[in-house]
Design a protein around this motif. Sequence first.
Motif, PDB file in Angstrom:
ATOM      1  N   ASP A   1      -4.878  15.691  -2.022  1.00 35.00           N
ATOM      2  CA  ASP A   1      -3.733  15.207  -2.125  1.00 35.00           C
ATOM      3  C   ASP A   1      -3.762  13.754  -1.534  1.00 35.00           C
ATOM      4  O   ASP A   1      -2.728  13.382  -0.638  1.00 35.00           O
ATOM      5  CB  ASP A   1      -2.650  16.080  -1.528  1.00 35.00           C
ATOM      6  N   GLY A   2      -4.710  13.006  -1.530  1.00 30.51           N
ATOM      7  CA  GLY A   2      -4.616  11.773  -1.243  1.00 30.51           C
ATOM      8  C   GLY A   2      -5.118  11.561   0.319  1.00 30.51           C
ATOM      9  O   GLY A   2      -5.465  10.448   1.039  1.00 30.51           O
ATOM     10  N   VAL A   3      -5.418  12.768   0.963  1.00 29.49           N
ATOM     11  CA  VAL A   3      -5.868  12.558   2.269  1.00 29.49           C
ATOM     12  C   VAL A   3      -7.328  12.935   2.440  1.00 29.49           C
ATOM     13  O   VAL A   3      -7.457  13.908   1.760  1.00 29.49           O
ATOM     14  CB  VAL A   3      -4.810  13.611   3.486  1.00 29.49           C
ATOM     15  N   PRO A   4      -8.046  12.164   3.369  1.00 24.76           N
ATOM     16  CA  PRO A   4      -9.367  12.520   3.344  1.00 24.76           C
ATOM     17  C   PRO A   4      -9.768  13.547   3.873  1.00 24.76           C
ATOM     18  O   PRO A   4      -8.968  14.495   4.675  1.00 24.76           O
ATOM     19  CB  PRO A   4      -9.931  11.411   4.250  1.00 24.76           C
ATOM     20  N   VAL A   5     -10.817  14.393   3.308  1.00 25.60           N
ATOM     21  CA  VAL A   5     -11.105  15.821   3.415  1.00 25.60           C
ATOM     22  C   VAL A   5     -12.253  15.573   4.776  1.00 25.60           C
ATOM     23  O   VAL A   5     -13.280  14.977   4.483  1.00 25.60           O
ATOM     24  CB  VAL A   5     -12.018  16.510   2.528  1.00 25.60           C
TER      25      VAL A   5
ATOM     26  N   LYS B   1      -5.789   1.170  -0.817  1.00 24.00           N
ATOM     27  CA  LYS B   1      -6.365   0.975   0.447  1.00 24.00           C
ATOM     28  C   LYS B   1      -7.116  -0.344   0.617  1.00 24.00           C
ATOM     29  O   LYS B   1      -7.460  -0.942  -0.603  1.00 24.00           O
ATOM     30  CB  LYS B   1      -7.355   2.031   0.593  1.00 24.00           C
ATOM     31  N   PRO B   2      -7.223  -1.192   1.534  1.00 30.98           N
ATOM     32  CA  PRO B   2      -8.026  -2.091   1.465  1.00 30.98           C
ATOM     33  C   PRO B   2      -9.356  -2.178   0.957  1.00 30.98           C
ATOM     34  O   PRO B   2      -9.848  -1.275   1.647  1.00 30.98           O
ATOM     35  CB  PRO B   2      -7.971  -2.771   3.191  1.00 30.98           C
ATOM     36  N   PHE B   3      -9.894  -3.015   0.236  1.00 30.67           N
ATOM     37  CA  PHE B   3     -11.152  -2.858  -0.352  1.00 30.67           C
ATOM     38  C   PHE B   3     -11.956  -4.068   0.334  1.00 30.67           C
ATOM     39  O   PHE B   3     -11.603  -5.323   0.372  1.00 30.67           O
ATOM     40  CB  PHE B   3     -11.121  -3.208  -2.044  1.00 30.67           C
ATOM     41  N   LYS B   4     -13.050  -3.881   0.961  1.00 28.55           N
ATOM     42  CA  LYS B   4     -13.916  -4.604   1.882  1.00 28.55           C
ATOM     43  C   LYS B   4     -14.634  -5.833   0.942  1.00 28.55           C
ATOM     44  O   LYS B   4     -15.126  -6.635   1.561  1.00 28.55           O
ATOM     45  CB  LYS B   4     -14.493  -3.824   2.662  1.00 28.55           C
TER      46      LYS B   4
ATOM     47  N   TYR C   1      -9.035  -6.409   1.074  1.00 27.12           N
ATOM     48  CA  TYR C   1      -8.043  -6.947   0.294  1.00 27.12           C
ATOM     49  C   TYR C   1      -7.238  -5.912  -0.680  1.00 27.12           C
ATOM     50  O   TYR C   1      -7.914  -4.978  -0.899  1.00 27.12           O
ATOM     51  CB  TYR C   1      -9.097  -7.935  -0.823  1.00 27.12           C
ATOM     52  N   TYR C   2      -6.047  -6.758  -1.157  1.00 20.97           N
ATOM     53  CA  TYR C   2      -5.339  -5.907  -2.022  1.00 20.97           C
ATOM     54  C   TYR C   2      -5.244  -6.805  -3.450  1.00 20.97           C
ATOM     55  O   TYR C   2      -5.106  -7.922  -3.502  1.00 20.97           O
ATOM     56  CB  TYR C   2      -4.109  -5.634  -1.666  1.00 20.97           C
TER      57      TYR C   2
ATOM     58  N   GLN D   1      -4.753 -10.518  -2.248  1.00 17.72           N
ATOM     59  CA  GLN D   1      -4.302 -10.869  -1.023  1.00 17.72           C
ATOM     60  C   GLN D   1      -5.171 -10.185   0.050  1.00 17.72           C
ATOM     61  O   GLN D   1      -5.843  -9.041  -0.303  1.00 17.72           O
ATOM     62  CB  GLN D   1      -3.083 -10.193  -0.737  1.00 17.72           C
ATOM     63  N   ALA D   2      -5.359 -11.009   1.064  1.00 21.36           N
ATOM     64  CA  ALA D   2      -6.531 -10.491   2.148  1.00 21.36           C
ATOM     65  C   ALA D   2      -5.384  -9.746   3.300  1.00 21.36           C
ATOM     66  O   ALA D   2      -4.260 -10.216   3.435  1.00 21.36           O
ATOM     67  CB  ALA D   2      -7.200 -11.601   2.730  1.00 21.36           C
ATOM     68  N   VAL D   3      -6.014  -9.184   4.023  1.00 24.32           N
ATOM     69  CA  VAL D   3      -5.218  -8.289   5.006  1.00 24.32           C
ATOM     70  C   VAL D   3      -6.148  -8.079   6.470  1.00 24.32           C
ATOM     71  O   VAL D   3      -7.212  -7.889   6.240  1.00 24.32           O
ATOM     72  CB  VAL D   3      -4.712  -6.675   4.310  1.00 24.32           C
TER      73      VAL D   3
END
Length: 1324
Positions: free
Chosen positions: A121-125, A467-470, A449-450, A490-492
């Motif tokens: 459900d979108g939460v890491p296992v 999620k931010p993509f590196k 990045y987004y 966009q950078a974050v």
Amino acid sequence: QAQATEAMAEQAYTVPVFRQRTSGETEEYQRVSKNVGKGLAVIQEELHRMRIATKAQVESLEIQKEVKGMMRKRVYLLEEIPKLPDFLVALRPHTVWEKTPVKLFCTVEGNPRPIVKWYKDGVPVDPLSAPGKYKIENKYGVHSLIVSRCVVSDTAEYSAVATNQHGTATSKAKIIVKSKSPSFLKTLLTSHVFLCKHKRLFFTGPAGAGESCHLGLVSFGVEGNSIRLVCTMVVVPDLPNIPPIAQWYRDDKLLKPSKLVEMSVGGGAASLTLPHLAKDDEGLYTLRIFTKDGTAEHSAYLFVSDAAPSAPGAPGAPMSVKAYDINSDYVLVAWKPPNTVNEKPITGYFVDRCEAGTDTWVQCNDAPVKICKYPVHGLRVGHSYYFRVRAVNSSGISRSSRKSDKVTATGEVSCVPSAPGLVVATRNTKSSVFVQWEAPKHLKHLMGYYIDGRVVGAKEWFACNHKPFKHTRFVVHGLIPGETYVFRVQAVNLFGLSEESQESSPIAVEPALATPSSPFGITMLSSDGSSITVAWKSPKHCGGSKVNAYYIDKRDADTLVWKEVNLNAVTERMCTVEHLKEGTFYEFRVTAGNMAGVGLPSAASIPMKCEAWTMEEPGPAYDLSFSEVRSHSLVILWRAPIYTGAGAVTGYFVDMAKKGSSEFVTVNQEAVSHRYLQVTGLVEGESYVFRVRAVNAHGVGKPSQLSEPVCAKAIPGTKEIVAGVDEETGDVFLSLEACEVCETSKFVWSKNYKPIGDCPRVAVTAKGRTSRLTFTNPDKDDLGKYSVVVTDTDGVSASHTLTEDALNTMLELSYAIRHPIVPLKHGLNYEVLEKGHVRFWLQAVKLSPSVSYRFIVNDKEVTSGEGQKISHDVATGIIQMTVDLFTRANEGTYTVQIHDGKAKTQSSLVLVGDVFKAALKEAEFQRKEHIRKQGAHFSEYLYFTVTEDCTVMLVCKVANVKKESTLHWYTDDEEIVPDTPPNVMSGSCALPLPMFSRKDQGVYKAVVGDDRGKDTSVFDISGKVFDDIINAIAQIAGASASELVLQCTPEGIRLQCYMNYYTEEMKTVWKHKESKIASSEKMRIGGTAEMAWMQICDPSDKEKGHYSMEISDGVKTHTRTFDLSGQVKSDFFFFCSDRGRVVGGLPDVVTIMEEKSLSLTCTVWGEPTPEVTWFKNEQEVASTEHTRVTFDGGKFASLVINKVTPEDSGKYSINVRNKYGGEFVEITVSVYRHGEKIPEPKLGQPKAAATTPAQPKSPAPPSKTPTPTPSKTQTPAPSMKSPTPASTPIPKSPTPTPKSPTPPRSVKSPTPPRFMKSPTPPRK
């Protein structure tokens, strides 16, 4: 010779096994076999042919070997090509029972090899969060997630996210866990023994308890306490000086010795001591032993429970306190919230700091912060600090968290990153785009990045990642094929988002450009002995560009060398290969090309023999294609055979079979003449193959090549053709919005499945994913079935049948759009306003602000100006013109012309003749009314009402009056001065007309006025108005009428009815035994103001019976009855002899000087003795010193007034009554002063006529009848000629009240006027 023949027979030719051939080769074999007997030369030729075929097979094997080698090399080369992650085997959903395990697995490819992470459900296992619950594996490229002993809460959507430096791919599946009914399940527990080779080294456990916890599967500790994790091992041989290398890990992070972590190895055990436990120490601990022979490990999970709270209900301590990016402005401190079970919600956090080298903690924030992040200011550059956090809720403050690592303040300044550089988007697949960008100039603490995307022409951006993509490249999936997009980045970092980058150039979602795949399905269409016509099917993949070239190669079936047939490209999928040898077998192959180049050649066709076709039946149809594939139907299309046989093709049969089946069913029982057929009755999801057979006069020809299998299922998002009319131009059109297009796609429209092409009757336009077929001048010739196919897609197509009714409906709408009118709610009309102004107006359904209009009167346009005003209101749609002074010159025709955009309309009004005269009269009236209302005027003109006492009131209402305003009444031009002046300020004035009769007929007038002017109201009381008033009086009088009563008189018997008011103008009818009675000497009819009566003179037995009186008010008839029976004469004597009456002694009029005494004395008679009552002005007289009342001996009644005064003047009366009746006698008394002239004698009522004194009355028996209430005496109508007997009120009449004021007019006096002859006989 016989022996020789036998020997030759034994050496007969036999076909070897390796010569066994396919059906095509069998034909060749049979051809050769027939010629064996021709001789040895033929056999040698066959052997030579066998050698060539063998050589060809060997060469083919060599080529296949070489191709396999090249393929291996190609795979190696492909491994060096960067590739995005792609799931070859996606996740599959599962439904399982409780307490059973489930395994999700997938296969993913990519270069470099992708990293797969699992999410619930979108939460890491995290397997460490629930030891033994989850197990993640990766073996041989198969990634799997095992969920053991599932519970209902494990029901969720699980996803595997594969990531490499080129992008991300996701596969999702749902797990549904169903609950079982309660049952006892037995579980077999087994012990595990872990081995670690160190020469001979073994792990054993778990064992022990308490502070020293042998490393089992799970261990427990409490915050603030210490714990020791121990793992025993067997070392063979055990060398104390050479201990094994042991490393401890927490959540796969290597631990190093420190104040909070102590490690030791020796004595057959490895231990880890945590001297001061905190929630941060919770996790999966792993011990790894390294030896020369390998590595062994053992893991256990450590749970750390919260220590006792500082206050009951206070939260636990926060965890993982870290300081980020120390600079001269502030330090960003972040932490994780504590675990909460039953505690109240956390309301905030306090952050404390401590400078290194001291033990003093300083609170940094005055009020609790609500988020798990806080910037700490006020640090000194070059100094080191520790930080800790405390949680707060409504019950108190938690214990402090473990302090952070030491950080040192620096002079650097941190900020958000700068915007990324140039963004470039390139084609990837038909539903994804590859986006790259330049990194920002300042990369410090960059988190990723987004990426945002937007459809060209739209306003809203959508997020491509959550999620931010590196990395600086990303593949955007899930895009609409054929749509055009732009992207930005966009950078974050920890401090926020950068500015957006510049947008990329627009890019259409298309597959990357490549050469097309191979054509297939080569089939033979005809042969004439020197040429063969072949056709083929388009490549399944066009390579992202239109296939615009085909190249054909041929070869003799006995050779391996291919020869080009055409040097110039062929654009059609059919070609005639010439210059062939008759009787030779040929093979063909085709290569397709596009703008990217030429693709791989197709597989070789089956050998085709070049021989002239002479059969009479037609050849095979070809180029089978499908359109409008839906769940239960499709349309199959084909091309006509090239070879028609001995006659023209007259029709076609279509055969159908399920995929994999050889049982064909003919779809159409009768041949169709056209080259398309709609097939219905398909099963959704089932795949079918088709073939077509042509028919001519000689029979059915060869079947076509089998079509490719087609699945009866519509493409997701499929839409149908829409017929409509353009709202702006009025054009009739057919439109299709394709669910899928690509850059090379074209919309091909057909009518009755014949391509339309360039036709002057229609125009085809396309914009984006929508194509429109517009009819130039539609009529009946355009009726038919229209279809459209979108090329270079997976079969996007649709059709629509244009019927005559639908076309007529659209033509009507088209005409309305091309010739629009402004719809009107109301046409041009007029109304007269209060000042006499005339308003011409119309109302439209809707008007725009840009509307224009003009008024035309008698063919001349008029504008707004002096005398008229023209205006409109867009909100209500009203257009109007107001004429101030409406005169005879305004007669004529009025027209309004309206233009609103393209729409227009007009409306006219003819105002002439009687219609104009009526409008002019109304305008003049309203103008006068306006002038009249400027001063005092009548708001309601005179009208009449009748009160309950039957008084007629003439009423009018006035307005705009002031104190100086006056109102005067007139009748026949003579002013009437009412007793009470009218009060105009009240707004209503009335003139009473009491005792209304015919004498009150006339013209009444009311005049109100002041210095501003006068207004007059006239009311003519005559004719119908008079009748209406009489009916209104009759309605009230009839409702108040009493029952008929019997009264004795000297002449006979009298029936009388009392009512509020009676006048002879009322419609009154007397009846005897339902026969109407006319007034005569025997039956006399008359009445007074208070009653109606009928006198029966000298009654006899004939007068017995039922009597009734009817009063009609024009609507209703009021009836009163009396039943007269018995001995009339005896009853008459009995009634008349015993009733109470005045025998004599009273005058009619008395005149007396003041200061003298007045004595009114009379003799009364009645049996029984009557009751005597004196009245003055209709009020009962009580006995006082001034006025003395006496009744002596039942015979003599007297009223004595001592020393009379002018106030004693008035009307006096005596009422003598017993149960058989009575008499009412009136006397008028006038008192004058000394020295005044003696007044003339007159009766007490102003309207009463002078009468002579009453004659003496004979005595009569007294009566006990109750005394009636005396009322205002009213004069009867002069037309009454018969003498009226003394009245006897009904027995139920009430006794008059002495204290009551003058009775209302509705109460009538029962006493007849004095000029009437008294019914009492004279005294002898």
